[in-house]
Design an enzyme around this catalytic site. Structure first.
Site, short mmCIF file in Angstrom:
data_model
loop_
_atom_site.label_atom_id
_atom_site.label_comp_id
_atom_site.label_asym_id
_atom_site.label_seq_id
_atom_site.Cartn_x
_atom_site.Cartn_y
_atom_site.Cartn_z
N LYS A 103 1.30 -0.79 0.39
CA LYS A 103 0.19 0.50 0.22
C LYS A 103 1.03 1.48 0.14
O LYS A 103 0.14 2.67 -0.43
CB LYS A 103 -1.14 0.05 1.23
CG LYS A 103 -1.58 -0.69 1.00
CD LYS A 103 -3.23 -1.05 2.32
CE LYS A 103 -4.06 -2.32 1.83
NZ LYS A 103 -3.95 -3.61 2.18
C1 LIG Z 1 -4.27 -4.59 1.55
C2 LIG Z 1 -3.26 -6.25 1.44
C3 LIG Z 1 -4.23 -7.04 0.49
C4 LIG Z 1 -5.51 -6.66 -0.48
O1 LIG Z 1 -4.96 -5.35 -1.70
P1 LIG Z 1 -6.70 -5.51 -2.55
O2 LIG Z 1 -5.58 -4.35 -3.03
O3 LIG Z 1 -7.63 -4.77 -1.47
O4 LIG Z 1 -7.38 -6.25 -2.78
C5 LIG Z 1 -3.26 -8.19 0.13
N1 LIG Z 1 -2.43 -8.47 0.98
C6 LIG Z 1 -1.44 -7.16 1.78
C7 LIG Z 1 -0.80 -7.60 2.80
C8 LIG Z 1 -2.51 -6.02 1.70
O5 LIG Z 1 -1.96 -5.31 3.00
#
Ligand SMILES: *Cc1c(COP(=O)(O)O)cnc(C)c1O
Length: 465
Positions: A112
């Site tokens: 993120k």
């Molecule tokens: C947010 C997250 C996901 C999921 O990603 P999306 O874009 O919501 O599908 C997967 N793995 C981790 C570690 C995350 O923080």
């Protein structure tokens, strides 16, 4: 570039306004009116660029009316210089033609950061230009909150309020949020669960009168277009690192809100040769059930060892449904209304089209741990549970072993010690240097009742408006 709502009734907006908006006023999500398309020659000419330079080429068409090229270039240099690995998103080989792309070298150790580090800089630029102030309001069960706070902590015209369920996030995750101290950063521990937090955030977005017209709320979850945009880049980066675009690649993506994999789908629509896109889910498998059976049905939430994917309804899925319905806002709005009521399916030929685009696989906790152990035995690499789900799905769904398969490694294993311990590999993961004193740092957060008026009063009192 103009952006339109998936439900067809909200006004089209430019990039600046899309950045500063959550949902569209008709309840839809914003998507670009048309996508830029790159030729294979153009993409090939980007080989050897740094991550930040590549990011500029991929993203500039989306922002060009709002930001001069030099400014955007500088912003990207600054954003990705903050990552702990020079390659920003290094690829690690697991087996012949099998790779993971490590997206966890940003400040909060999850993918993120790729988008939220940029989002903070975009907000700063746009708000300074417009002389406006915004309030970031978000709910988190873990990774989003810390990435948003890290990304926006230095923004001048932004106050950040992040809600998390009191005593229900892991200590590493809590400390990653609460040890970042600043006048504009507020962590609210709510005496309730994640859904309570989420609901208060949603209700506040729908009625922002408590801000007295002096500011507005900005969303940091992946309904914000800027987050999806930033994630398109690393698909190009993987391809160029592994012999593309002359050869095609496949990707497996640990999926929760469908944001990360949707960025891969867009990369393909922008001209990047991609063979398979695998949607990897945990026991919360609504997307797998839809892709494999054309049945969309909300079930009860399961708590798993991969909590960042514990999501019942994936909001970005609406962006795909919009495309599957010929980009008709009317058809998408009607379908979304139907999905609210109960189980639904779409016309067979549209579903067949979705199956052409995506494969899917679901992985339970036991298989997640077994995969961490399997990969450790084969390579001595320690995967986090989300990444392990991606690797398992990649191995199960792969159709052509001559095509490189890349799993997105979405988090560093140190964030999820429980799963690593359950895998029984006898390895203890440790915090990287920049976080090694995390447990000694001072924390600041406020515990509040599960009451929207208490939360809104807190915001009124503490936001610098
Ligand atoms: C947010 C997250 C996901 C999921 O990603 P999306 O874009 O919501 O599908 C997967 N793995 C981790 C570690 C995350 O923080």
């Amino acid at each position: 570039m103009r952006y339109i709502s998936t439900r067809g009734k909200a006004p089209a907006l430019g990039f600046e306004d899309v950045l500063l908006t959550g949902l569209a006023s008709d309840g839809g999500l914003y998507v670009p009116e048309t996508l830029p398309r790159f030729t294979l020659e153009q993409i090939a000419s980007w080989r050897g660029l740094s991550y930040a330079e590549l990011a500029f080429n991929v993203m500039y068409p989306f922002v060009e009316e709002a930001i001069p090229a030099d400014e955007f270039r500088a912003m990207l240099q600054d954003t990705y210089a903050g990552f702990a690995h020079n390659a920003v998103a290094p690829l690690t080989q697991l087996d012949t033609n099998e790779w993971v792309m490590e997206l966890f070298h940003g400040p909060t150790l999850a993918f993120k950061d790729f988008a939220l580090q940029l989002l903070g800089r975009l907000l700063d630029y746009v708000l300074e230009k417009r002389q406006e102030h915004v309030v970031i309001l978000g709910a988190t069960s873990g990774d989003t909150g810390s990435a948003a706070i890290e990304g926006c902590r230095r923004c001048k015209n932004v106050d950040i309020f992040i809600l998390h369920p009191y005593q229900r996030v892991s200590e590493v995750q809590r400390r990653q949020m609460t040890t970042i101290l600043g006048d504009n950063i507020h962590n609210l521990a709510i005496e309730g669960n994640f859904d309570d937090c989420q609901q208060m955030v949603k209700d506040s977005f729908n009625n922002q009168s408590f801000l007295g017209g002096k500011s507005r709320l900005v969303a940091v979850n992946s309904i914000n277009w800027a987050r999806i945009m930033a994630q398109i880049v690393y698909y190009f980066h993987a391809s160029l690192s592994l012999g593309g675009p002359a050869r095609s690649l496949s990707f497996s993506v640990p999926t929760g809100n469908f944001g990360d994999i949707f960025a891969g789908y867009l990369a393909r629509n922008m001209g990047l040769p991609i063979s398979q896109l695998v949607v990897a889910t945990n026991k919360n498998d609504i997307l797998h059930r839809f892709i494999s059976q054309n049945r969309y049905q909300v079930e009860q939430l399961h708590h798993t060892l991969s909590p960042s994917m514990d999501i019942m309804v994936s909001s970005n899925f609406e962006r795909l449904l919009f495309d599957l319905h010929g980009r008709s806002g009317e058809a998408t709005a009607a379908l979304m209304a139907q999905l609210q009521k109960g189980p639904a399916s779409i016309e067979d030929y549209r579903w067949q089209a979705a199956r052409e685009l995506f494969d899917s696989y679901t992985v339970d906790d036991e298989s997640t741990c077994a995969t961490i152990a399997e990969v450790y035995a084969q390579t001595e690499e320690v995967l986090d549970p989300h990444t392990a789900i991606g690797v398992r799905a990649a191995r199960e769904c792969r159709r052509d072993t001559s095509v490189p398969m890349v799993t997105l490694a979405t988090a560093h294993p140190v964030k999820f010690p429980e799963a690593v311990e359950k895998a029984g590999i006898g390895v203890e993961t440790s915090l990287p240097a920049h976080l090694s004193d995390l447990f000694d740092r001072a924390e600041r957060y406020s515990v509040l009742k599960k009451d929207i008026s208490v939360v809104q009063e807190f915001i009124q009192k503490n936001a610098r408006i």
